[in-house]
Design an enzyme around this catalytic site. Sequence first.
Site, PDB file in Angstrom:
ATOM      1  N   TRP A  53       0.692  -1.113   0.085  1.00  0.00           N
ATOM      2  CA  TRP A  53      -0.182   0.230   0.283  1.00  0.00           C
ATOM      3  C   TRP A  53       0.851   1.697  -0.002  1.00  0.00           C
ATOM      4  O   TRP A  53       0.326   1.727  -0.338  1.00  0.00           O
ATOM      5  CB  TRP A  53      -0.855   0.012   0.912  1.00  0.00           C
ATOM      6  N   ASN A  54       2.306   1.107   0.250  1.00  0.00           N
ATOM      7  CA  ASN A  54       2.811   2.568   0.713  1.00  0.00           C
ATOM      8  C   ASN A  54       3.489   3.241  -0.784  1.00  0.00           C
ATOM      9  O   ASN A  54       3.598   4.726  -0.344  1.00  0.00           O
ATOM     10  CB  ASN A  54       4.149   1.922   1.294  1.00  0.00           C
ATOM     11  N   ARG A  85       6.153  -0.604 -11.560  1.00  0.00           N
ATOM     12  CA  ARG A  85       6.787  -1.020 -11.725  1.00  0.00           C
ATOM     13  C   ARG A  85       7.981  -3.185 -12.340  1.00  0.00           C
ATOM     14  O   ARG A  85       8.575  -3.844 -12.369  1.00  0.00           O
ATOM     15  CB  ARG A  85       8.217  -1.028 -10.379  1.00  0.00           C
ATOM     16  N   LYS A 145      -2.497  -8.106  -8.396  1.00  0.00           N
ATOM     17  CA  LYS A 145      -3.674  -7.409  -6.613  1.00  0.00           C
ATOM     18  C   LYS A 145      -2.695  -6.344  -6.257  1.00  0.00           C
ATOM     19  O   LYS A 145      -2.061  -6.728  -5.209  1.00  0.00           O
ATOM     20  CB  LYS A 145      -3.682  -9.259  -5.828  1.00  0.00           C
ATOM     21  N   ALA A 166      -3.042  -4.050  -3.039  1.00  0.00           N
ATOM     22  CA  ALA A 166      -2.903  -4.330  -0.752  1.00  0.00           C
ATOM     23  C   ALA A 166      -4.483  -3.057  -1.566  1.00  0.00           C
ATOM     24  O   ALA A 166      -4.929  -2.863  -2.197  1.00  0.00           O
ATOM     25  CB  ALA A 166      -1.947  -3.316  -0.563  1.00  0.00           C
ATOM     26  N   GLU A 211      10.971  -8.087  -3.305  1.00  0.00           N
ATOM     27  CA  GLU A 211      10.835  -6.913  -2.952  1.00  0.00           C
ATOM     28  C   GLU A 211      10.498  -6.852  -0.920  1.00  0.00           C
ATOM     29  O   GLU A 211       9.424  -6.835  -0.969  1.00  0.00           O
ATOM     30  CB  GLU A 211      10.731  -5.911  -3.979  1.00  0.00           C
ATOM     31  N   LEU A 212      11.261  -7.021  -0.514  1.00  0.00           N
ATOM     32  CA  LEU A 212      10.587  -6.910   0.972  1.00  0.00           C
ATOM     33  C   LEU A 212      11.278  -6.109   2.220  1.00  0.00           C
ATOM     34  O   LEU A 212      11.771  -5.265   1.346  1.00  0.00           O
ATOM     35  CB  LEU A 212      11.153  -8.994   1.657  1.00  0.00           C
ATOM     36  N   ARG A 246      10.187  10.979   4.768  1.00  0.00           N
ATOM     37  CA  ARG A 246      10.008  10.332   2.806  1.00  0.00           C
ATOM     38  C   ARG A 246       8.416   9.689   2.899  1.00  0.00           C
ATOM     39  O   ARG A 246       8.624   8.583   3.605  1.00  0.00           O
ATOM     40  CB  ARG A 246      10.453  10.279   1.485  1.00  0.00           C
ATOM     41  N   GLU A 288      11.399  -2.818  11.522  1.00  0.00           N
ATOM     42  CA  GLU A 288      11.489  -2.151  10.561  1.00  0.00           C
ATOM     43  C   GLU A 288      10.152  -1.126  11.307  1.00  0.00           C
ATOM     44  O   GLU A 288       9.338  -1.171  11.737  1.00  0.00           O
ATOM     45  CB  GLU A 288      10.922  -2.669   8.801  1.00  0.00           C
TER      46      GLU A 288
HETATM   47  P1  NAD Z   1       2.194  -6.911   3.689  1.00  0.00           P
HETATM   48  O1  NAD Z   1       3.108  -7.579   3.399  1.00  0.00           O
HETATM   49  O2  NAD Z   1       1.500  -6.659   4.767  1.00  0.00           O
HETATM   50  O3  NAD Z   1       1.150  -7.026   2.291  1.00  0.00           O
HETATM   51  C1  NAD Z   1       1.725  -6.782   1.468  1.00  0.00           C
HETATM   52  C2  NAD Z   1       0.613  -7.386  -0.182  1.00  0.00           C
HETATM   53  O4  NAD Z   1       0.752  -8.498   0.565  1.00  0.00           O
HETATM   54  C3  NAD Z   1       0.046  -6.526   0.119  1.00  0.00           C
HETATM   55  O5  NAD Z   1      -1.160  -6.281  -1.042  1.00  0.00           O
HETATM   56  C4  NAD Z   1      -1.144  -7.436   1.072  1.00  0.00           C
HETATM   57  O6  NAD Z   1      -2.881  -7.354   1.512  1.00  0.00           O
HETATM   58  C5  NAD Z   1      -0.462  -9.335   0.263  1.00  0.00           C
HETATM   59  N1  NAD Z   1      -0.365 -10.280   1.507  1.00  0.00           N
HETATM   60  C6  NAD Z   1      -0.252  -9.975   2.911  1.00  0.00           C
HETATM   61  N2  NAD Z   1      -0.455 -11.002   3.271  1.00  0.00           N
HETATM   62  C7  NAD Z   1      -0.006 -11.784   2.400  1.00  0.00           C
HETATM   63  C8  NAD Z   1      -0.734 -13.405   1.976  1.00  0.00           C
HETATM   64  N3  NAD Z   1      -0.427 -14.090   2.819  1.00  0.00           N
HETATM   65  N4  NAD Z   1      -0.900 -14.055   0.638  1.00  0.00           N
HETATM   66  C9  NAD Z   1      -1.260 -13.628  -0.025  1.00  0.00           C
HETATM   67  N5  NAD Z   1      -0.417 -11.835  -0.121  1.00  0.00           N
HETATM   68  C10 NAD Z   1      -0.552 -11.654   1.234  1.00  0.00           C
HETATM   69  O7  NAD Z   1       2.805  -4.984   3.599  1.00  0.00           O
HETATM   70  P2  NAD Z   1       2.660  -4.114   3.182  1.00  0.00           P
HETATM   71  O8  NAD Z   1       2.098  -3.611   4.976  1.00  0.00           O
HETATM   72  O9  NAD Z   1       1.610  -4.081   2.449  1.00  0.00           O
HETATM   73  O10 NAD Z   1       3.662  -2.731   2.795  1.00  0.00           O
HETATM   74  C11 NAD Z   1       4.952  -3.117   3.917  1.00  0.00           C
HETATM   75  C12 NAD Z   1       6.330  -3.398   3.906  1.00  0.00           C
HETATM   76  O11 NAD Z   1       6.244  -3.946   2.143  1.00  0.00           O
HETATM   77  C13 NAD Z   1       7.495  -3.446   4.316  1.00  0.00           C
HETATM   78  O12 NAD Z   1       8.065  -4.444   5.547  1.00  0.00           O
HETATM   79  C14 NAD Z   1       8.183  -2.419   3.682  1.00  0.00           C
HETATM   80  O13 NAD Z   1       9.706  -3.059   3.830  1.00  0.00           O
HETATM   81  C15 NAD Z   1       7.614  -3.532   2.000  1.00  0.00           C
HETATM   82  N6  NAD Z   1       8.368  -3.028   0.985  1.00  0.00           N
HETATM   83  C16 NAD Z   1       9.696  -3.560   0.568  1.00  0.00           C
HETATM   84  C17 NAD Z   1       9.012  -2.556  -0.546  1.00  0.00           C
HETATM   85  C18 NAD Z   1      10.722  -3.376  -1.726  1.00  0.00           C
HETATM   86  O14 NAD Z   1      11.208  -2.916  -3.089  1.00  0.00           O
HETATM   87  N7  NAD Z   1      11.508  -3.589  -0.963  1.00  0.00           N
HETATM   88  C19 NAD Z   1       8.790  -1.498  -1.556  1.00  0.00           C
HETATM   89  C20 NAD Z   1       7.759  -1.089  -0.269  1.00  0.00           C
HETATM   90  C21 NAD Z   1       7.510  -2.230   0.261  1.00  0.00           C
END
Ligand code: NAD
Length: 489
Positions: free
Chosen positions: A161-162, A170, A185, A187, A261-262, A289, A392
């Site tokens: 979502w961020n 990307r 899919k 967020a 990308e975690l 930011r 984080e």
């Molecule tokens: P999240 O892992 O909770 O969710 C990300 C996506 O996965 C959402 O679309 C969510 O609906 C989906 N999701 C969640 N659980 C799932 C499951 N069990 N099965 C399938 N899909 C599932 O993360 P978030 O809170 O949306 O985003 C924040 C995280 O993303 C932070 O850890 C951040 O560092 C990371 N992030 C990484 C990058 C990168 O490029 N490395 C970029 C942006 C954000």
Amino acid sequence: MTTATQESAVLEQVATGLFIGGEWVEAEGGRTMTVSDPATGEVIKEIADASPADGIRALDAAVAAQDAWAATAPRERAELLRRAFDTLMARKEEFALLMTMEMGKPIAEARGEVNYGGEFLRWFSEEAVRITGRYGTNPEGTGRIVVSQRPVGPSFFITPWNFPLAMATRKIAPALAAGCTVVVKPAALTPLTTIAFVQLLEEVGLPKGVVNVVTTSGSSKLSAPIIADPRLRKLSFTGSTEVGRSLMQQAAQGILRTSMELGGNAPFVVFEDADLDAAVEGALLAKFRNIGQACTAANRFIVHESVADEFARRVAERVREMRVGRGTDDGIAIGPLIDDAAVASTDELVQDAVSKGATVLVGGSAVDGVGSFYAPTVLGDVSADARLLKEEIFGPVLGITTFADEDEAVRLANNTEYGLISYVFTQNLARGHRMIDRMATGMMGLNTGLVSNAAAPFGGIKQSGIGREGGFEGIHEYLDTKYTLIPNA
Ligand code: NAD
């Protein structure tokens, strides 16, 4: 400042259905979900809430479109992406406003994300026509080695979502450039920007089934059967390490190509020989930011003990001036966090650090009233056992700890399971080059707080992920290498 009329006009244009096989359709059983503005808590849109069966229908459409899309001329794919780029730039304000409404970031930053997200369309439109291979004689001299690149095939994208636009483009841009079809899919908290972007793709000539969008409140239920389907060939995910790990386990069944990308836990190292003005500017950018909600956000400020007090004083002075409010208002630096849970977890980390001896230089608490706001915060003297050095933060909290020499700085910086990005400030050229080798991260900002660029490979090592997005590397996430031997006649 935007008006209610402008806002409703932008929201009105966003489709409410799922996009499957080139049609906007209702979710199974007509189910819907709502999307809210985190600055006001108000519902701004009701959209389709896809079931697992809807997800499989989207995959059916991507599979059906795959062969024809792979067979299109690279130039055709390139020009589609280029038209998408031009149209997105022409509609920058609409997209920026939509993103600010569903996600909360200040409108100036949302415009920045439209530029950044758009650049992936332009970059990969240029890369689509440069997919090459090689041709050579084998060492024995008995035949020719031909190496070519083929699209991986139907791909499934799960985005966070961020960065509602850039995380989608990307992935979508290199996939389309390579000749892959897609199910995306977004967020559940911020699906509207992806929907609007796919409407834009449709408008500029996207063939049916090449990109399909499923919005859902049940991410894991919808994703699991898609990932388990033998027709899927690629999974690309951006999100938390925890979810990434579980998705990789699921992807193992089908031996899927994966890009992950975690999470991050970026160190921001300020040496005694740094230009402090530049370090302060870099810190503000790397930390605040996106309201601190970025995987690349500086998480740990590791500052040489001889300059730590001065750095803290200058940063605190600037943070004290930051205006907090709805991202659509003028001059706002800090919008809301994504929801109340994010406010609570940010506050937990701050209170933990304070209970272990940190001093609050600015902020240090949630903001009362409507919306999910947290005051921008600077903490000094953060002790080594504080949780915010290990986890984080994902909020506007800058915590400072100190070091005595370079070896200690490197040890502290690398003391994490994450390895996405590091920031280093030094005016010593030799030290700067040394730190490129010594920082255990996939990316590094040397005397800068922002590195993202569509022309560069974005990604992490260790538990921050696998694969790269952007740069020359990005398209290879969507290409398989094929080797053919042709014996001499
Ligand atoms: P999240 O892992 O909770 O969710 C990300 C996506 O996965 C959402 O679309 C969510 O609906 C989906 N999701 C969640 N659980 C799932 C499951 N069990 N099965 C399938 N899909 C599932 O993360 P978030 O809170 O949306 O985003 C924040 C995280 O993303 C932070 O850890 C951040 O560092 C990371 N992030 C990484 C990058 C990168 O490029 N490395 C970029 C942006 C954000």
